[in-house]
Design a protein around this motif. Sequence first.
Motif, short mmCIF file in Angstrom:
data_model
loop_
_atom_site.label_atom_id
_atom_site.label_comp_id
_atom_site.label_asym_id
_atom_site.label_seq_id
_atom_site.Cartn_x
_atom_site.Cartn_y
_atom_site.Cartn_z
N SER A 53 62.53 44.75 43.87
CA SER A 53 63.48 45.05 42.80
C SER A 53 64.77 44.25 43.00
CB SER A 53 63.80 46.54 42.77
OG SER A 53 64.52 46.90 43.92
N ALA A 54 65.48 44.06 41.90
CA ALA A 54 66.77 43.37 41.95
C ALA A 54 67.76 44.14 42.83
CB ALA A 54 67.32 43.20 40.54
N LEU A 55 67.69 45.45 42.84
CA LEU A 55 68.59 46.27 43.65
C LEU A 55 68.42 45.96 45.12
CD1 LEU A 55 70.66 48.60 43.82
CD2 LEU A 55 68.72 50.17 43.91
N VAL A 56 67.18 45.95 45.61
CA VAL A 56 66.92 45.66 47.03
C VAL A 56 67.35 44.24 47.37
CG1 VAL A 56 65.11 45.40 48.77
CG2 VAL A 56 65.07 47.37 47.22
N ARG A 57 67.05 43.29 46.49
CA ARG A 57 67.42 41.89 46.75
C ARG A 57 68.94 41.75 46.86
NH1 ARG A 57 63.62 40.82 42.72
NH2 ARG A 57 65.29 40.21 41.30
N ARG A 58 69.68 42.37 45.93
CA ARG A 58 71.15 42.23 45.93
C ARG A 58 71.77 42.95 47.11
NH1 ARG A 58 73.61 40.66 40.63
NH2 ARG A 58 75.49 41.49 41.58
N LEU A 59 71.27 44.15 47.44
CA LEU A 59 71.84 44.88 48.58
C LEU A 59 71.49 44.21 49.91
CD1 LEU A 59 71.33 48.57 47.44
CD2 LEU A 59 73.46 47.27 47.51
N SER A 60 70.33 43.55 49.99
CA SER A 60 69.93 42.84 51.20
C SER A 60 70.76 41.58 51.41
CB SER A 60 68.45 42.45 51.12
OG SER A 60 67.65 43.61 51.05
N ALA A 61 71.27 41.01 50.33
CA ALA A 61 72.03 39.76 50.41
C ALA A 61 73.45 39.99 50.91
CB ALA A 61 72.08 39.09 49.05
N GLU A 62 73.91 41.23 50.94
CA GLU A 62 75.30 41.51 51.37
C GLU A 62 75.51 41.24 52.83
OE1 GLU A 62 76.35 45.48 50.21
OE2 GLU A 62 76.55 44.93 48.14
#
Length: 118
Positions: free
Chosen positions: A109-118
């Motif tokens: 999901s986009a949520l996991v991808r964005r939170l992992s990129a932090e």
Amino acid sequence: MPRRVSLPAADDLFRPTAPGDKAVRAVPDAPEEAAAEPAAGEKAPKKPSGRVRHDEKMTVYVTSDELLDLEHARLALRRSHGMAVDRGRLVREAVALVLADFETHGDDSALVRRLSAE
């Protein structure tokens, strides 16, 4: 004796003032499409609450740039699509979209991808 002030309705405030302008509705018309039934074993997709009385409250702090982006999106919806939505409804819709994507795609999901990129 208290005086009560009569205020105009939202439809009066956003009425067309020039020929050819279309009115902006405070509450857009509900879609006439019937909801599709989920297949056996599938959950029905969650829908945002929309314009109902909300009993719970959550405070979220945002930067001034994020608030401006939110306001720009709200005004673009009004200008381009004739939808007069408030910031709360816009945020609830966005949260519903992100959570539905997370429920459907999980780790992809986009949520996991964005939170992992932090």
